[in-house]
Enzyme design. Sequence first.
Site, PDB file in Angstrom:
ATOM      1  N   CYS A   1       0.863  -1.175   0.000  1.00 35.09           N
ATOM      2  CA  CYS A   1       0.000   0.000   0.000  1.00 35.09           C
ATOM      3  C   CYS A   1       0.903   1.229   0.000  1.00 35.09           C
ATOM      4  O   CYS A   1       2.027   1.172  -0.477  1.00 35.09           O
ATOM      5  CB  CYS A   1      -0.949  -0.021   1.196  1.00 35.09           C
ATOM      6  SG  CYS A   1      -0.133  -0.080   2.798  1.00 35.09           S
TER       7      CYS A   1
ATOM      8  N   HIS B   1      36.774 -12.266  18.573  1.00 35.35           N
ATOM      9  CA  HIS B   1      36.302 -13.537  18.011  1.00 35.35           C
ATOM     10  C   HIS B   1      36.763 -14.668  18.918  1.00 35.35           C
ATOM     11  O   HIS B   1      37.955 -14.868  19.129  1.00 35.35           O
ATOM     12  CB  HIS B   1      36.856 -13.727  16.597  1.00 35.35           C
ATOM     13  CG  HIS B   1      36.247 -14.870  15.838  1.00 35.35           C
ATOM     14  ND1 HIS B   1      36.489 -16.180  16.163  1.00 35.35           N
ATOM     15  CD2 HIS B   1      35.404 -14.886  14.775  1.00 35.35           C
ATOM     16  CE1 HIS B   1      35.823 -16.972  15.324  1.00 35.35           C
ATOM     17  NE2 HIS B   1      35.150 -16.209  14.472  1.00 35.35           N
TER      18      HIS B   1
END
Length: 618
Positions: free
Chosen positions: A28, A543
């Site tokens: 829309c 890490h």
Amino acid sequence: MAIDYQKTAKDLVKELGGDGNISNVTHCATRLRFILKDESIVDKEKVAKIKGVITTVQAGGQFQVVIGNHVTDAYKYVMELVTVDDSTSEGTGNKKAGVVSRIIDVISAIFAPFLYTLAACGILQGILGVLVALNAIDTTGGTYRILNFISWTAFTFLPVLIAVTAAKKFKVDTFISLVIACALVCPDYIAMVNAGETVKFLGIKVQLLSYTSSVIPIILAIWIASYVQRFFEKYLPIVIRNLFTPMFTIAIMVPLTLLAFGPIGNTIGGAIGGIYNTLYNLSPIVAGFVVGGIWEILVIFGVHWGITPVTVGNYANLGYDTFTGLQSAAVFSQAGATLGVFLKTKNKEMKGVSASAAITGLFGITEPAIYGVNLRLKKPMICGCIAGAIGGAIGGAFHTVSWSYNMPGIATLPAYFKAGHTTQFIGLLISILVSFVLGAVLTMIVGFEDEPTDDFENLEGNTAIEENNEPTIEFAVPVAGEVFPISKVKDQAFASEAMGKGVGIIPANGEVHAPFDGKIVALYPSGHLVGMSDGKGAEILIHIGVDTVNLNGKGFSIKVKQGDVVKKGDLLIDFDNELLKKEGYDNTVMYIITDTSKNIEVLEGKKEAVKDIAFLTV
């Protein structure tokens, strides 16, 4: 920075379960509307965090993704990634939805694609009205006459526009639908209506009604046509099917519409509009208070489409619409509340978002203001609704109306002006001005819980010293253990320094702490990687282990969220150090400065988390 809506589309399709989980996609004015086979597998929070997405809404059997003004860009890229199966496009979501939700879904799917075109014609009508009032254009001249019939074309042939979108929704051949719609506005049929003659079809009297600008009759006609078409496609021999299916469908549906569905549709449409208009006439002030107060709440739940047939029907039957006049107050009040947030917030990101959302809201697109700011902060939303109710009541007192279809905003104000109705137009201006200003003032007075600032200037704990007039920054150790050069780790991607310069750490325990004050800018869901920024240009990655992504989060416990602002020493991640070794993984922690231009000095040896320095950057 411009948003890459192609990437937005890719991320959306991925998070919604991929092509296989997406049955249908429509859009829309501001939203992508997905019908999913299984909504339970979707993480709404992840979808809402995708860049370019304002928020998500689940309503009417749809998973709605609010994008804003760039919804057509996102839709285009989404459609390149999905294959819509028409045979299953209703999806499981719609089957679970109630009757009201299904009706709203049908209305939104039918009207949304051409609302901007309809509004454009309405604005043109309004501009012509202003020019006529100012005696700036000759109403007998060709220029006016041509622009005037252009401005009315979309409304005159509204059934034809509806036929196109209804055909897609109900899975009817588009050209069959167009012929049915064109028959209802055909000049020969209009001539019968104007002549007032008695017309019978197979001995049955036809109720001659005008279907120009009508809504319900053509929707009913295309809906029933879907069953008629499928019947003939199923039972006609294949050698004649392509020719006779359209013929029989058209020959049956046009007379059936004129005899039954047209009059029934007009009655339904008139009744719906009549109920609202009756309530409005009882007390325009109360009507304005209610509409101005709740309109944006209806928008939140995506059920605002239910009013579209009423407003369109009012323009066709009355020549004006009162609802849109009252609705304007709600739109401007939320824009005002967002301005209040902009003026009051100390959060730089929120200041930028609220400024742009307030401007967009003034032009009638309120989703960014609602979802991006007001609803997010709660109290501004309430302030906006209160301001809208008061502004709507003022509009009702002045009997404000819109003379042509539009979506309320600054650009569409001409649609509210008509010569001889100046008082109503002035009343509209007063109502939206009060709504806007009151929304801003109430928000500033009531206040709200401001989101944590992303301004790092007040953060402490990062150590910077000067050596030879060059800044040197000390980076603390995030994990206690043995520190050594990154070149010696057993992960080539890190050892090559392609990811950045840094160190490896053999962890003494499983606690990862913030090495400095900053913001979490990266966080892998499995918990094996976290990234931080100090807000002054320094960014690091931590890490945990080599190839530990394969554990899928086993043994990791995340203590923060992406976007969190943390202090030096805060616990970021807990991991089971012994589990990593037991599972056969190298437990080395890689601690990286991602800016490869930095010169660093590695400080090796045993270190305590946060208390000691791992390396210096110059």
